[in-house]
Design a protein around this motif. Structure first.
Motif, PDB file in Angstrom:
ATOM      1  N   ARG A   1       0.830  -1.213   0.000  1.00 30.65           N
ATOM      2  CA  ARG A   1       0.000   0.000   0.000  1.00 30.65           C
ATOM      3  C   ARG A   1       0.860   1.257   0.000  1.00 30.65           C
ATOM      4  NH1 ARG A   1      -5.501   1.458   0.524  1.00 30.65           N
ATOM      5  NH2 ARG A   1      -5.748  -0.712  -0.094  1.00 30.65           N
TER       6      ARG A   1
ATOM      7  N   ARG B   1       4.150   5.366  -5.623  1.00 27.74           N
ATOM      8  CA  ARG B   1       4.040   5.301  -7.077  1.00 27.74           C
ATOM      9  C   ARG B   1       3.095   6.389  -7.581  1.00 27.74           C
ATOM     10  NH1 ARG B   1       2.331   0.164  -7.203  1.00 27.74           N
ATOM     11  NH2 ARG B   1       4.397  -0.513  -6.522  1.00 27.74           N
ATOM     12  N   TRP B   2       1.998   6.619  -6.885  1.00 25.99           N
ATOM     13  CA  TRP B   2       1.045   7.668  -7.269  1.00 25.99           C
ATOM     14  C   TRP B   2       1.730   9.034  -7.218  1.00 25.99           C
ATOM     15  CZ3 TRP B   2      -1.076  12.003  -5.067  1.00 25.99           C
ATOM     16  CH2 TRP B   2      -2.260  12.497  -5.645  1.00 25.99           C
TER      17      TRP B   2
ATOM     18  N   ALA C   1       3.847   1.397  -1.145  1.00 26.85           N
ATOM     19  CA  ALA C   1       4.456   1.431  -2.481  1.00 26.85           C
ATOM     20  C   ALA C   1       3.493   2.026  -3.499  1.00 26.85           C
ATOM     21  CB  ALA C   1       4.881   0.029  -2.901  1.00 26.85           C
ATOM     22  N   ALA C   2       2.212   1.731  -3.376  1.00 24.88           N
ATOM     23  CA  ALA C   2       1.213   2.280  -4.295  1.00 24.88           C
ATOM     24  C   ALA C   2       1.089   3.795  -4.120  1.00 24.88           C
ATOM     25  CB  ALA C   2      -0.129   1.599  -4.069  1.00 24.88           C
TER      26      ALA C   2
END
Lengths: 81, 120
Positions: B108, B114-115, B110-111
């Motif tokens: 999460r 990334r965003w 990492a997401a």
């Protein structure tokens, strides 16, 4: 009947990799979709291969050769709310 | 907590701090995150409160440095600043996805990272 084992009928060699910090076994030559499926993560998650301090996206149809203990991260696409 | 262990395993070279709140929640912070290009600041700590019902309650929202904004001054959907966390100004990242089995806290974070790194 001669049950001949050929390269085409031999079971693929399985390799232990890490997906979201959990061990998963996948064929030595696999795809992004197969890694996600065997890891039990939703198909709509994005898959990334950890390469040092970077990550490289792996598409569902992308064929790749994996090596023991390679790390992958599978995570959702987040939306503003 | 398993989520914090997962976060530390996902970012083994980063500093992860956890502070238990009076109400039982945990404030998990990933330190000194590279935000990528296009922001007014290059790096920020990234935090989230883990409810006592985590992982049933997904980690949301996330918090970053209060001065986080796009370098071109354009607003960003999902970014609100400043908000106050225990009297400390922070930027709030309202990025949602239901938690599902197989997704750890590290994934999460990492997401979210990334965003941040892929904003136009």
């Amino acid at each position: 009947m001669d049950a001949t084992i050929t390269p085409e009928t031999r079971e693929p060699r399985l390799v232990g990799i890490i997906v979201n910090n959990r061990p998963v076994e996948v064929p030595h030559k696999t795809t992004g979709a197969e890694i996600k499926a065997r890891a039990g993560v939703p198909a709509d998650f994005e898959l990334y291969r950890v390469e040092g301090d970077h990550e490289r996206k792996i598409e569902d149809g992308q064929e790749l050769t994996v090596h023991p203990n390679e790390r992958f991260i599978a995570s959702p696409v987040l939306q503003p709310s | 907590m398993a989520g914090v262990a997962d976060l530390r395993a996902t970012f083994p070279d980063a500093t992860v701090t956890v502070v238990e709140q009076a109400d039982g929640r945990l404030l998990a912070t990933l330190g000194d995150v590279d935000l990528g290009a296009g922001w007014t600041i290059a790096r920020s700590d990234l935090s989230v409160f883990l409810e006592v019902t985590y992982p049933t309650t997904p980690p949301y929202p996330f918090y970053a440095a209060a001065d986080l904004q796009r370098a071109d001054g354009q607003p960003v959907a999902g970014l609100t600043s400043p908000v106050s966390i225990d009297g400390t100004p922070r930027a709030q990242l309202s990025l949602r996805h239901d938690h599902v089995p197989g997704e750890g806290l590290g994934a999460r974070f990492a997401a979210v990272i990334r965003w941040l790194r892929t904003r136009p």
